[in-house]
Design an enzyme around this catalytic site. Structure first.
Site, PDB file in Angstrom:
ATOM      1  N   GLU A  33      -5.739  11.753 -46.168  1.00  0.00           N
ATOM      2  CA  GLU A  33      -4.767  11.507 -47.236  1.00  0.00           C
ATOM      3  C   GLU A  33      -3.357  11.777 -46.742  1.00  0.00           C
ATOM      4  OE1 GLU A  33      -5.451   9.486 -49.923  1.00  0.00           O
ATOM      5  OE2 GLU A  33      -7.018  10.951 -50.341  1.00  0.00           O
ATOM      6  N   HIS A  34      -2.443  10.878 -47.050  1.00  0.00           N
ATOM      7  CA  HIS A  34      -1.038  10.963 -46.633  1.00  0.00           C
ATOM      8  C   HIS A  34      -0.913  10.959 -45.113  1.00  0.00           C
ATOM      9  CE1 HIS A  34       0.735  11.517 -50.635  1.00  0.00           C
ATOM     10  NE2 HIS A  34      -0.370  12.185 -50.917  1.00  0.00           N
ATOM     11  N   THR A  35      -1.883  10.366 -44.450  1.00  0.00           N
ATOM     12  CA  THR A  35      -1.793  10.152 -43.006  1.00  0.00           C
ATOM     13  C   THR A  35      -1.385   8.722 -42.686  1.00  0.00           C
ATOM     14  OG1 THR A  35      -4.170   9.699 -43.015  1.00  0.00           O
ATOM     15  CG2 THR A  35      -3.499  11.913 -42.361  1.00  0.00           C
ATOM     16  N   ASP A  36      -1.503   7.816 -43.654  1.00  0.00           N
ATOM     17  CA  ASP A  36      -1.316   6.399 -43.326  1.00  0.00           C
ATOM     18  C   ASP A  36       0.126   6.052 -43.000  1.00  0.00           C
ATOM     19  OD1 ASP A  36      -0.638   6.686 -46.042  1.00  0.00           O
ATOM     20  OD2 ASP A  36      -1.388   4.715 -46.605  1.00  0.00           O
ATOM     21  N   SER A  67      -2.281 -10.030 -69.247  1.00  0.00           N
ATOM     22  CA  SER A  67      -3.247  -8.998 -68.853  1.00  0.00           C
ATOM     23  C   SER A  67      -4.116  -8.630 -70.045  1.00  0.00           C
ATOM     24  CB  SER A  67      -2.535  -7.747 -68.347  1.00  0.00           C
ATOM     25  OG  SER A  67      -3.475  -6.688 -68.197  1.00  0.00           O
ATOM     26  N   GLY A 124      -3.287   4.249 -63.190  1.00  0.00           N
ATOM     27  CA  GLY A 124      -2.719   5.555 -62.850  1.00  0.00           C
ATOM     28  C   GLY A 124      -3.730   6.566 -62.383  1.00  0.00           C
ATOM     29  N   GLY A 126      -5.207   6.741 -59.361  1.00  0.00           N
ATOM     30  CA  GLY A 126      -5.225   7.000 -57.928  1.00  0.00           C
ATOM     31  C   GLY A 126      -6.278   6.198 -57.189  1.00  0.00           C
ATOM     32  N   LEU A 127      -6.856   5.171 -57.838  1.00  0.00           N
ATOM     33  CA  LEU A 127      -7.858   4.320 -57.188  1.00  0.00           C
ATOM     34  C   LEU A 127      -7.267   2.964 -56.804  1.00  0.00           C
ATOM     35  CD1 LEU A 127     -10.946   5.127 -59.451  1.00  0.00           C
ATOM     36  CD2 LEU A 127     -10.286   6.191 -57.282  1.00  0.00           C
ATOM     37  N   ASP A 175      -4.112   1.452 -48.817  1.00  0.00           N
ATOM     38  CA  ASP A 175      -4.681   0.935 -50.065  1.00  0.00           C
ATOM     39  C   ASP A 175      -4.886  -0.573 -49.996  1.00  0.00           C
ATOM     40  OD1 ASP A 175      -4.400   3.544 -50.808  1.00  0.00           O
ATOM     41  OD2 ASP A 175      -2.831   3.192 -52.304  1.00  0.00           O
TER      42      ASP A 175
END
Length: 388
Positions: A33-36, A67, A124, A126-127, A175
């Site tokens: 996580e937060h490495t990309d 939508s 919202g 996180g997926l 993502d």
């Protein structure tokens, strides 16, 4: 689902013409996580949850969006001549941003479209509902306009560009890459520095992936996400004065410890430490999965959350409650926050015979502690985006 949405499209837009259907999945990141955006490794997989698009060509340059998730907004109209960010455009800024990014690369969009969107990813959470919508739009444009030279990796990169430069969130590539390139029953071991990747089978004998939605919504554009990226970029500049690297992902833990004093701020030191250690954890976790050592994989997930909680500080009270409850339960091999942070979901590896207890006990205790319920999804790993 497809037939139902096509009927809704016909009822809404009326008229005649060929109607086409598309799907792009959301993703869950198992670790990394937060490495990309720090040149490290990630290990996401595509979900069978995602975003559907029903599309018909127009003979003018008008764009009409609807939508099924935001029915009260009705049909939002714009045109191919108005591809600029606009707060009033609401969610349509995401597909508009992808169209803008295609045209910026010289792929001319010659006519408008009527588009109906439906997503079953909680917004919202996180997926990656936004990345799913971006990749979906990329697939729609590739198919509609015959852009055969545009690869699925290109679509991921275009989606990232649109989110960075049209919608203002300085996200990494993970993502969009997971949504575009997913493979059923596999996770993607991706080196974000080189975009080299391999598919790793996710064989969880006697265990399931359970996602728990805290129901705390995050907005990465408005959150401290961009601040974290900026802190890492500054730390990298400081480290470059003492070591030859182009990204934090190139450092081993030992190299980081040897050079960390070059980072002149204690907070930036913690941010860089997370980026380096999380990258190494991800490499070890994939190796553990290849060796069918699911228990070690789970321990590395737990360590990942600890780092995200204290070094990167992207967790929140509700998420920490969910993780603490999960890690204390028999039959839970590992649990961590997943996604950008500041809310959203946790991902846990849970033994099959413990799944029901996991959902009932954590659901009850979480509601007692925070005053609202959580949602649970026992998920399957699906394929990447494409035409239905």
């Amino acid at each position: 689902m497809k037939e139902k949405l096509i009927q809704q499209f016909k009822d809404l837009y009326k008229g005649e013409g060929e109607i086409r259907s598309y799907f792009a999945p959301g993703r869950v990141n198992l670790i990394g996580e937060h490495t990309d955006y720090n040149g490290g490794h990630v290990f996401p997989c595509a979900l069978t949850l995602g975003t559907y698009g029903i599309v018909r060509d127009r003979d003018d340059r008008k764009l009409r969006f609807y939508s099924a998730n935001f029915e009260k907004l009705g049909v939002i109209e714009t045109s191919l001549d108005e591809l600029v960010p606009d707060p009033k455009a609401n969610w349509t800024n995401y597909p508009k941003g992808v169209m803008w990014a295609f045209e910026k690369r010289g792929y001319k969009l010659s006519h408008g479209m009527d588009i109906l969107i439906y997503g079953n990813i909680p917004n919202g959470s996180g997926l990656s509902s936004s990345a799913s919508l971006e990749v979906l739009t990329g697939v729609i444009l590739k198919d509609t306009f015959g852009f055969d030279q545009v690869s699925m990796v290109d679509i991921a990169l275009i989606g990232q560009d649109s989110e960075n430069n049209f919608n203002g969130c300085n996200c990494g590539i993970m993502d969009q890459f997971a949504s575009a390139m997913g493979k059923k029953d596999h996770a993607i071991f991706l080196d974000t520095n080189t975009l080299q990747y391999e598919y790793a089978p996710v064989v969880l004998e006697d265990a399931k992936i359970v996602i728990t939605n805290s129901k705390v919504k995050h907005s990465l554009v408005d959150s401290a996400y961009n601040d974290r990226r900026s802190e890492c970029e500054t730390a990298l500049k400081e480290l470059k004065a003492v070591t030859k690297i182009s990204s934090l992902g190139e450092l081993s833990e030992e190299e980081y410890e040897a050079h960390k004093d070059a980072i002149k701020d204690a907070v930036r030191q913690k941010r860089a430490k997370h980026a380096v250690y999380e990258n190494q954890r991800t490499v070890r976790a994939v190796e553990a999965l290849k060796n069918q050592d699911v228990e070690l994989f789970g321990k590395l997930m737990n360590a990942s959350h600890e780092s995200l909680r204290y070094d990167y500080e992207v967790s929140c009270k509700e998420i920490d409650i969910l993780v603490d409850l999960a890690q204390a339960m028999p039959g839970v091999l590992g649990s961590r926050i997943t996604g950008g942070g500041f809310g959203g979901c946790t991902v846990s590896i849970v033994k099959n015979d413990a799944v029901d207890a996991f959902i009932s006990e954590i659901g009850r205790t979480y509601q007692e502690k925070v005053g609202h319920e959580a949602e649970f999804y026992v998920v399957d790993i699906g394929d990447g985006a494409g035409v239905i």
